[in-house]
Structure formats: structure tokens, C-alpha cells
Enzyme design. Structure first.
Site, short mmCIF file in Angstrom:
data_model
loop_
_atom_site.label_atom_id
_atom_site.label_comp_id
_atom_site.label_asym_id
_atom_site.label_seq_id
_atom_site.Cartn_x
_atom_site.Cartn_y
_atom_site.Cartn_z
N CYS A 291 19.02 -6.82 13.83
CA CYS A 291 19.68 -5.93 14.67
C CYS A 291 19.99 -4.67 14.12
CB CYS A 291 21.05 -6.71 14.82
SG CYS A 291 20.95 -8.02 15.93
C1 UDX Z 1 24.68 -8.40 12.60
C2 UDX Z 1 26.09 -8.10 13.19
O1 UDX Z 1 27.06 -8.80 12.24
C3 UDX Z 1 26.37 -8.78 14.64
O2 UDX Z 1 27.64 -8.49 15.02
C4 UDX Z 1 25.20 -8.30 15.63
O3 UDX Z 1 25.36 -8.96 16.82
C5 UDX Z 1 23.88 -8.56 14.81
O4 UDX Z 1 23.84 -7.88 13.75
P1 UDX Z 1 23.22 -10.53 11.47
O5 UDX Z 1 22.33 -9.60 11.58
O6 UDX Z 1 23.20 -12.03 12.04
O7 UDX Z 1 24.61 -9.85 12.62
O8 UDX Z 1 23.85 -10.58 9.90
P2 UDX Z 1 25.15 -10.11 9.29
O9 UDX Z 1 25.90 -11.30 8.91
O10 UDX Z 1 25.98 -9.04 9.87
O11 UDX Z 1 24.43 -9.55 8.00
C6 UDX Z 1 23.59 -8.40 8.16
C7 UDX Z 1 22.96 -7.86 6.83
O12 UDX Z 1 23.73 -7.41 6.02
C8 UDX Z 1 22.45 -9.23 5.98
O13 UDX Z 1 21.39 -8.76 5.30
C9 UDX Z 1 23.48 -9.36 4.90
O14 UDX Z 1 23.21 -9.72 3.62
C10 UDX Z 1 23.92 -7.76 4.72
N1 UDX Z 1 25.54 -7.75 4.20
C11 UDX Z 1 26.52 -8.24 4.94
C12 UDX Z 1 25.75 -7.22 2.85
O15 UDX Z 1 24.66 -6.64 2.10
N2 UDX Z 1 26.90 -6.93 2.58
C13 UDX Z 1 28.00 -7.41 3.09
O16 UDX Z 1 29.02 -7.33 2.76
C14 UDX Z 1 27.82 -8.16 4.40
#
Ligand code: UDX
Length: 448
Positions: A273
Site C-alpha cells: 500500500c
Molecule cells: C498499511 C497501513 O497501516 C494500513 O492502514 C493501510 O490500509 C495499508 O498499509 P500494512 O501495509 O499492512 O498497512 O503494514 P503496516 O503494519 O502499516 O506496516 C507497513 C510497513 O512499515 C512495514 O514494512 C513495517 O515493517 C514498517 N514499519 C511500521 C516500520 O518500519 N516501523 C514502524 O514503526 C511501523
């Protein structure tokens, strides 16, 4: 009050999880998808993709006969009172959004509306560029021969699901955003959510269609920006004696105006996303004569971030040529097998460029890694097998089982015990002095 019948167009990640949650809470669902194979798979009680707890819920609602599937979209509309559209809206190479699946769905829904005598609500839940829903109204009017507002209603109702947490996010969202064409549409959708959530109704925000479309993109841009921001500060921490990003992040995150979540520094964000939505936001802005430098910087910081891990490896090992490097974690985050835009891909490609010998392990994503890397790398069946004989272990995804590994495991199994923590899962104090250790956002001088 008896619950209405809901049709759902598009049974991918967003549509199927939503369908199953609605059915679980007593709605009758008619699911439609153009992919017959997908329909058959779902009917057999198995989701075509992995999502935590989905298979169990799906099997239960199929047993209770709460979900019917159809390949006739007009029937799906005729026999329901609300249609949610959850088709895919992928990005094209130039950053614009491919709305062809949405166009097909709207044509079929319009034709279904033509056959209906009573008012029907259409809800777009696919992520679409701001301005799209205003065009949707015209398309629906054209295919149905009816009038928006009088004969049918339209809402844009974005989802904020996290992969691996989708069921929980649907059942207990922070808020519900309803973009509405008219107040009758908004009221109908609010009523539907009152039935769905009962006593535990989250805060509902009702606004214009365009505002709701912007909210979805701005939400993802902000989250990604928070991560890129903390990664930028992490890179600075590495240069300053005694600095450690985990403590810095805590210090700023406890400011209630900032908040602790999405401040975990690491190898960067991935997934299906963030990149797609940020690029689409930039594209929409450009179409309107505007640059979004903050969003562009969010992407460029993230493009570089995985390579920081390689820089740390070079600092500890010198050349990586012929070194055996163990990569622990391939999925873009724990709890999924998804490797779309995963930082692991960039890291492994760079290691191969540097002529390292790469061995990988991930509890769920090995099959996807095989599709990408074939026999260019080795695949281990456990974390211990992965680190055996290795010169360096890189932590790329923060799976819980990697957190269990102690310095002793690395000392016992590796050729030269050396760990680079790309997700800040280890306490440096436990590792320093025992093995070679480096981490994103941790100053090297203090821990060498
Ligand atoms: C995201 C949004 O959170 C969600 O609201 C939207 O609908 C779709 O995109 P998702 O892609 O499932 O969801 O993953 P998310 O849990 O948000 O993590 C995204 C990425 O950020 C991951 O690669 C995760 O490792 C990274 N991340 C997240 C970090 O590097 N640090 C953080 O503190 C949080």
C-alpha cells in the site's frame, strides 16, 4: 431489526476479509468476483491468500450459509440493498492509478441498478485518487439510467486495514470515515455501521466524497512519513557518539502530540500500500500543478534505508565478497508471507552484487523468495540452520522467533559471530562485548 443483505464486488484482501466479518456479525452476503477460480476456492472454505484467523471465520460463515457467491453481478445488486466495491486499483508505471477494474464493476452495478425499483446504496471502498467518486456518479447514472440522490446513493468509505491484522481492524476500527454524495447516502451507511458495531460503535466522521478520498491517501502518507522520519534520525544517531534511536524514539513518542506508534526505526517500510498510495498522491498533486516534497522525501529516504544494513555489514566485515551472509526475515513485516516491496529484496540484491553468498530464512515467506531469487541464494528451514557457518547475520524482519535468539546461539552456530540488527529487536547491552554487533540507529563507537 433484521440485518440487510450486502453485496461485495471484488473478493481480494479488502473485500473477502470485510465480507467474512459482516457475515460473522449476522449480515447476509452476496460476494461477486470476476475470477471463477477464486470463487471456487472461497466456497471450499479456504481464503486464496493468508490472513490471520480468516480461514476459521470463513469456514464458519460458510457453514452458517451467510455467504453466497455469484458470477452474476446484476443479480448481486438486485438482491442486496448496499453494494461495497472492493476491486483492485493498482498503480501504473507512471504513478497514475489503474481504474479499469473499478470501471468494469461500475458498469455491472449500473446495469444491476437499472433493474431495481428501490433505492440502493453504492459504497466505494477501493482506494481511489481524489476526485474519482465525483466521476463515479456520472458513470453509474449513465449505465443505470437513474439519478444519483433520487434513485441511488453513493459513499466513499476508505479502509485502513493492516495485513495480518485485517479482521481486528475491521471489527474494531479507530474511526469510520464516510464520504457522502448526499445526506441520505451518509445516513444509510451510518445506520449500516450502527447495526454492524452495535454498542461498540466507533467514532464516525461524515464528510464529502473528495475529503474521504484525500483522508485515505494522507493517512498512509503520514504513517510512511513517520517511519521515514525516524529512520532519518536513526541514520544521524549512528554518527553521534552514545546515540541510540530506540531511546530517542521513546523520548519523542511519549509526547502525546507525536505518539509512540510507527516510530520503530529499521530497514524501512514495504508492503503493497504505502509506495503505491504515496506515488498516486504525488501524481494527483502534479496533475494539479503542485509538488509534494515531503512525500517525495518520504519515498527517497525509504529507497536508501535497506542499504544502510549493508553499510553496517561492510563496516564490521570489510569486503562482503565470498562472505556467507544469513538473512533472517524476508516478509515486509511479521505475520505475513507478503514480500511486495519488502526491504529484504533490495538487501539481498545488493549482497549478490557484492558477491556475497546469501542464505535466507523466514517462517512464512520462503516460497515467495524462491519465486524472486530462484537458485541465486540458499534457503534454510530454520533460523539456526540459516546462521550455521555464516560470517554475518542480518535481522531484516522482526519475527518473534528471532527475538528468542541469544548471543550464545550466534556464537555456537556461526563461523564468525556477527549480528546486524535491522529491526532493533535485541538489547545491545546483551550483545556487546560477546560478539560483533551493530544496529540501525545505534552509534558504533559505544558498542564496538
Ligand atoms: C498499511 C497501513 O497501516 C494500513 O492502514 C493501510 O490500509 C495499508 O498499509 P500494512 O501495509 O499492512 O498497512 O503494514 P503496516 O503494519 O502499516 O506496516 C507497513 C510497513 O512499515 C512495514 O514494512 C513495517 O515493517 C514498517 N514499519 C511500521 C516500520 O518500519 N516501523 C514502524 O514503526 C511501523
Amino acid at each position: 431489526m433484521s440485518k440487510s443483505t450486502i453485496s461485495i464486488f471484488g473478493l481480494g484482501h479488502v473485500g473477502l476479509t470485510f465480507a467474512v466479518c459482516l457475515a460473522h456479525r449476522g449480515f447476509q452476503i452476496i460476494g461477486y468476483d470476476i475470477d471463477e477460480e477464486k470463487l471456487q476456492c472461497i466456497m471450499s472454505g479456504k481464503a486464496p491468500f493468508y490472513e490471520a484467523n480468516l480461514d476459521e471465520l470463513l469456514a464458519a460463515v460458510i457453514r452458517m450459509k451467510r455467504i453466497q457467491l455469484t458470477n452474476n453481478p446484476q443479480d448481486a445488486v438486485s438482491n442486496s440493498s448496499i453494494t461495497f466495491v472492493t476491486v483492485d486499483t493498482p498503480i501504473k508505471p507512471n504513478g497514475s492509478v489503474d481504474l479499469s477494474s473499478l470501471a468494469k464493476a461500475l458498469q455491472a452495478i449500473g446495469q444491476g441498478l437499472r433493474r431495481k425499483n428501490n433505492w440502493h446504496l453504492v459504497v466505494i471502498r477501493s482506494t481511489v485518487p481524489p476526485g474519482t467518486c465525483l466521476k463515479v456518479i456520472k458513470v453509474l447514472e449513465e449505465y443505470s439510467g437513474k439519478r444519483a440522490g433520487a434513485d441511488f446513493g453513493l459513499c466513499f468509505n476508505p479502509e485502513f486495514l493492516r495485513e495480518g491484522n485485517a479482521i481486528e481492524d475491521i471489527m474494531n476500527p479507530d474511526r469510520i470515515v464516510i464520504g457522502e454524495y448526499d445526506s441520505m447516502s451518509g445516513e444509510a451507511l451510518e445506520e449500516f455501521y450502527k447495526q454492524f458495531h452495535g454498542e461498540k460503535l466507533p467514532l464516525i466522521i461524515r464528510t464529502s466524497l473528495t475529503n474521504a478520498e484525500i483522508i485515505k491517501y494522507a493517512n498512509n502518507a503520514f504513517l510512511a512519513m513517520k517511519i521515514s522520519f525516524i529512520n532519518m534520525i536513526a541514520n544521524l544517531c549512528e554518527k553521534l557518539p552514545g546515540a541510540d534511536i530506540t531511546e530517542v524514539a521513546k523520548g519523542i513518542g511519549l509526547d502525546r502530540r507525536i505518539g509512540l506508534s510507527f516510530l520503530n526505526a529499521g530497514v524501512g517500510w514495504g508492503g503493497s500500500c504505502f509506495l503505491k498510495d504515496l506515488k498516486a498522491l504525488i501524481y494527483v498533486a502534479k496533475e494539479n500543478g503542485l509538488d509534494l516534497p515531503l512525500v517525495e522525501a518520504t519515498i527517497s529516504i525509504n529507497d536508501e534505508q535497506p542499504l544502510k544494513l549493508i553499510e553496517l555489514a561492510r563496516k564490521l566485515l570489510g569486503t562482503l565478497e565470498n562472505k556467507r551472509i544469513a538473512v533472517l526475515g524476508l516478509a515486509f513485516k511479521p505475520g505475513t508471507d507478503d514480500m511486495r516491496n519488502a526491504p529484504s529484496i533490495k538487501i539481498i540484491n545488493k549482497l549478490l552484487d557484492e558477491k556475497a553468498r546469501v542464505v535466507v530464512y523466514d517462517p512464512r515467506a520462503l516460497h515467495n523468495a524462491r519465486k524472486i531469487f530462484g537458485d541465486k541464494i540458499e534457503y534454510a528451514v530454520s533460523s539456526i540452520q540459516c546462521i550455521q557457518g555464516a560470517d554475518c547475520a542480518l535481522i531484516v524482519t522482526e519475527w518473534p522467533e528471532f527475538k528468542e535468539l541469544k548471543p550464545e546461539h550466534f556464537i555456537k552456530n556461526m563461523r564468525t559471530p556477527c549480528v546486524i540488527d535491522g529491526r532493533r529487536i535485541y538489547d545491545p547491552k546483551e550483545f556487546e562485548g560477546k560478539i560483533k554487533f551493530a544496529a540501525i540507529g545505534l552509534n558504533q563507537l559505544k558498542h564496538e
